[in-house]
Design a protein around this motif. Structure first.
Motif, mmCIF file in Angstrom:
data_model
loop_
_atom_site.group_PDB
_atom_site.id
_atom_site.type_symbol
_atom_site.label_atom_id
_atom_site.label_comp_id
_atom_site.label_asym_id
_atom_site.label_seq_id
_atom_site.Cartn_x
_atom_site.Cartn_y
_atom_site.Cartn_z
ATOM 1 N N LEU A 161 0.803 -1.214 0.000
ATOM 2 C CA LEU A 161 0.000 0.000 0.000
ATOM 3 C C LEU A 161 0.841 1.272 0.000
ATOM 4 C CD1 LEU A 161 -2.744 1.380 0.128
ATOM 5 C CD2 LEU A 161 -2.740 1.039 2.612
ATOM 6 N N ASP A 162 1.819 1.345 0.869
ATOM 7 C CA ASP A 162 2.624 2.562 0.956
ATOM 8 C C ASP A 162 3.502 2.765 -0.280
ATOM 9 O OD1 ASP A 162 1.633 3.379 3.425
ATOM 10 O OD2 ASP A 162 3.053 2.124 4.523
ATOM 11 N N LYS A 163 3.792 1.689 -0.994
ATOM 12 C CA LYS A 163 4.638 1.793 -2.189
ATOM 13 C C LYS A 163 3.844 2.235 -3.417
ATOM 14 C CE LYS A 163 7.832 -1.830 -0.633
ATOM 15 N NZ LYS A 163 8.417 -3.165 -0.946
ATOM 16 N N VAL A 164 2.673 1.643 -3.603
ATOM 17 C CA VAL A 164 1.914 1.908 -4.836
ATOM 18 C C VAL A 164 0.784 2.911 -4.632
ATOM 19 C CG1 VAL A 164 2.462 -0.387 -5.683
ATOM 20 C CG2 VAL A 164 0.309 -0.025 -4.480
ATOM 21 N N GLY A 165 0.324 3.102 -3.383
ATOM 22 C CA GLY A 165 -0.763 4.037 -3.138
ATOM 23 C C GLY A 165 -2.070 3.577 -3.761
ATOM 24 N N MET A 166 -2.957 4.515 -3.988
ATOM 25 C CA MET A 166 -4.283 4.216 -4.517
ATOM 26 C C MET A 166 -4.387 4.410 -6.029
ATOM 27 S SD MET A 166 -6.086 3.152 -2.059
ATOM 28 C CE MET A 166 -5.854 3.032 -0.287
ATOM 29 N N ALA A 167 -3.368 4.973 -6.648
ATOM 30 C CA ALA A 167 -3.447 5.294 -8.074
ATOM 31 C C ALA A 167 -3.802 4.094 -8.952
ATOM 32 C CB ALA A 167 -2.138 5.934 -8.545
ATOM 33 N N PRO A 168 -3.180 2.896 -8.750
ATOM 34 C CA PRO A 168 -3.549 1.764 -9.608
ATOM 35 C C PRO A 168 -5.021 1.396 -9.504
ATOM 36 C CG PRO A 168 -1.503 1.314 -8.433
ATOM 37 C CD PRO A 168 -2.083 2.545 -7.831
ATOM 38 N N PHE A 169 -5.575 1.496 -8.302
ATOM 39 C CA PHE A 169 -6.979 1.134 -8.107
ATOM 40 C C PHE A 169 -7.911 2.195 -8.706
ATOM 41 C CE2 PHE A 169 -4.477 -0.531 -4.527
ATOM 42 C CZ PHE A 169 -4.610 -1.889 -4.794
ATOM 43 N N VAL A 170 -7.485 3.445 -8.623
ATOM 44 C CA VAL A 170 -8.274 4.524 -9.226
ATOM 45 C C VAL A 170 -8.321 4.348 -10.737
ATOM 46 C CG1 VAL A 170 -8.399 7.008 -9.612
ATOM 47 C CG2 VAL A 170 -7.796 6.126 -7.342
ATOM 48 N N ILE A 171 -7.164 4.115 -11.343
ATOM 49 C CA ILE A 171 -7.100 3.920 -12.796
ATOM 50 C C ILE A 171 -7.945 2.713 -13.200
ATOM 51 C CG2 ILE A 171 -5.572 3.336 -14.720
ATOM 52 C CD1 ILE A 171 -3.367 4.918 -13.217
ATOM 53 N N TYR A 172 -7.813 1.642 -12.440
ATOM 54 C CA TYR A 172 -8.576 0.428 -12.744
ATOM 55 C C TYR A 172 -10.074 0.701 -12.666
ATOM 56 C CZ TYR A 172 -10.243 -4.370 -12.454
ATOM 57 O OH TYR A 172 -10.916 -5.541 -12.688
ATOM 58 N N ARG A 173 -10.506 1.441 -11.651
ATOM 59 C CA ARG A 173 -11.932 1.754 -11.509
ATOM 60 C C ARG A 173 -12.429 2.595 -12.679
ATOM 61 N NH1 ARG A 173 -14.367 1.904 -5.691
ATOM 62 N NH2 ARG A 173 -16.044 2.876 -6.880
ATOM 63 N N LEU A 174 -11.619 3.533 -13.108
ATOM 64 C CA LEU A 174 -12.033 4.369 -14.240
ATOM 65 C C LEU A 174 -12.193 3.520 -15.500
ATOM 66 C CD1 LEU A 174 -9.819 7.547 -13.680
ATOM 67 C CD2 LEU A 174 -12.203 7.184 -13.037
ATOM 68 N N LEU A 175 -11.254 2.614 -15.747
ATOM 69 C CA LEU A 175 -11.359 1.737 -16.912
ATOM 70 C C LEU A 175 -12.568 0.812 -16.795
ATOM 71 C CD1 LEU A 175 -7.591 0.776 -17.366
ATOM 72 C CD2 LEU A 175 -8.931 2.389 -18.738
ATOM 73 N N LEU A 176 -12.793 0.288 -15.598
ATOM 74 C CA LEU A 176 -13.934 -0.598 -15.381
ATOM 75 C C LEU A 176 -15.251 0.145 -15.574
ATOM 76 C CD1 LEU A 176 -15.090 -3.335 -14.485
ATOM 77 C CD2 LEU A 176 -14.864 -2.550 -12.112
ATOM 78 N N GLY A 177 -15.310 1.380 -15.049
ATOM 79 C CA GLY A 177 -16.518 2.177 -15.216
ATOM 80 C C GLY A 177 -16.825 2.459 -16.677
ATOM 81 N N VAL A 178 -15.788 2.767 -17.437
ATOM 82 C CA VAL A 178 -15.971 3.009 -18.872
ATOM 83 C C VAL A 178 -16.443 1.734 -19.567
ATOM 84 C CG1 VAL A 178 -14.764 3.552 -21.021
ATOM 85 C CG2 VAL A 178 -14.329 4.909 -18.960
ATOM 86 N N LEU A 179 -15.879 0.590 -19.187
ATOM 87 C CA LEU A 179 -16.307 -0.688 -19.762
ATOM 88 C C LEU A 179 -17.783 -0.953 -19.468
ATOM 89 C CD1 LEU A 179 -15.816 -3.422 -21.115
ATOM 90 C CD2 LEU A 179 -14.986 -4.276 -18.898
ATOM 91 N N LEU A 180 -18.202 -0.701 -18.246
ATOM 92 C CA LEU A 180 -19.603 -0.910 -17.883
ATOM 93 C C LEU A 180 -20.524 0.032 -18.662
ATOM 94 C CD1 LEU A 180 -19.211 -1.363 -14.026
ATOM 95 C CD2 LEU A 180 -19.850 -3.125 -15.669
ATOM 96 N N LEU A 181 -20.089 1.273 -18.861
ATOM 97 C CA LEU A 181 -20.886 2.209 -19.663
ATOM 98 C C LEU A 181 -20.977 1.723 -21.111
ATOM 99 C CD1 LEU A 181 -19.680 5.705 -18.389
ATOM 100 C CD2 LEU A 181 -21.894 4.619 -17.973
ATOM 101 N N ALA A 182 -19.870 1.180 -21.623
ATOM 102 C CA ALA A 182 -19.891 0.658 -22.988
ATOM 103 C C ALA A 182 -20.876 -0.502 -23.099
ATOM 104 C CB ALA A 182 -18.488 0.213 -23.394
ATOM 105 N N VAL A 183 -20.879 -1.362 -22.101
ATOM 106 C CA VAL A 183 -21.829 -2.475 -22.096
ATOM 107 C C VAL A 183 -23.260 -1.947 -22.076
ATOM 108 C CG1 VAL A 183 -22.709 -4.411 -20.736
ATOM 109 C CG2 VAL A 183 -20.245 -4.097 -21.013
#
Length: 274
Positions: free
Chosen positions: A243-265
């Motif tokens: 957690l302290d090394k990678v922070g929340m950025a990977p999860f934020v990016i992943y959520r944005l991509l997932l949200g876009v995928l769900l909107l596309a669906v």
């Protein structure tokens, strides 16, 4: 059970085990196999099983803290309160909003909140909020500094996670970061909060299962429980380690991509979104 049913069991159990504790929303992920691949609902008994698996995982990981907190909580009933006993009371306090709102709004959430559009929107909105909170964190406070006001605020945030796509761990970590807690403390308190919530949700589903009296494939359920528990245990350990090394950025990016995928669906595959 045929090979495809075993694959469904393993995949869905891993999804449940990972997304229960990562800030990426379990409901957003569990909807994709059924909507995109046409996988059948595994049933209430399977749902109970994977909840038991994730509950056992988090209780095992925090077993020492839970023993100390439980003993301290017991001493506090006789008037002797220390830091561990106080933390136990704050976990209970922060759990109450989710229990109250869940009891009052369960029918409304089930009726209006299960659509892909709602889940896509909450995945995106609360993903952005998580990124904002992490970028502006002060990390001035630890779990030892947690107070009644903090517990109430984080508890109210947890109640928001009743809306599918929000992510219980994501919103509670977001709230803790906004209150000035460091990442490790925010995540650990979030995981401790998950114990009574998962226990409550699993108990309700277990009661529904008992009242329904349905037969179940117990081998499948047992496998799902074990797989969900092991994946959840690995998830908790690695998340706190990195957690302290990678922070929340990977999860934020992943959520944005997932949200876009769900909107596309939702917009380009309307037959799958029904």
């Amino acid at each position: 059970m045929n090979i495809s049913e075993w694959i469904h069991t393993a995949v869905l159990a891993v999804i449940q085990g990972l997304t229960e504790f990562l800030p990426i929303s379990s409901s957003a992920h569990l909807i994709l196999p059924s909507q995109l691949l046409g996988w059948p609902d595994q049933g209430l008994a399977f749902d109970v099983g994977v909840h038991v698996g994730t509950l056992l995982a988090v209780m095992f990981y925090f077993r020492r803290e839970l023993v100390v907190m439980t003993l301290a909580w017991g001493r506090s009933l006789s008037g002797t309160t220390d830091a561990e006993g106080r933390l136990a009371w704050l976990v209970i306090l922060a759990t109450l909003p989710a229990l109250a709102f869940g009891f009052m709004l369960e029918g409304m959430i089930d009726h209006y909140g299960r659509s892909i559009l709602v889940i896509a929107a909450t995945t995106l909105v609360f993903g952005v909020l998580l990124g904002w909170a992490d970028s502006r964190r002060s990390e001035q406070r630890s779990v030892e500094a947690l107070g009644v006001r903090d517990a109430c605020m984080i508890g109210l945030a947890q109640a928001v996670a009743l809306i599918p796509g929000t992510s219980r761990s994501g919103i509670t970590i977001t709230a803790a970061l906004m209150l000035g807690f460091d990442r490790q403390s925010a995540a650990r308190f979030s995981f401790l909060l998950s114990i009574p919530v998962i226990l409550g949700a699993g108990s309700l589903k277990g009661l529904e299962l008992y009242q329904a009296g349905n037969s179940a494939h117990w081998v499948q359920i047992g496998a799902g429980t074990v797989i969900a528990g092991l994946s959840a245990l690995a998830c908790i350990h690695l998340f706190l380690k990195w957690l302290d090394k990678v922070g929340m950025a990977p999860f934020v990016i992943y959520r944005l991509l997932l949200g876009v995928l769900l909107l596309a669906v939702y917009f380009w595959m309307p037959e799958a979104a029904l």
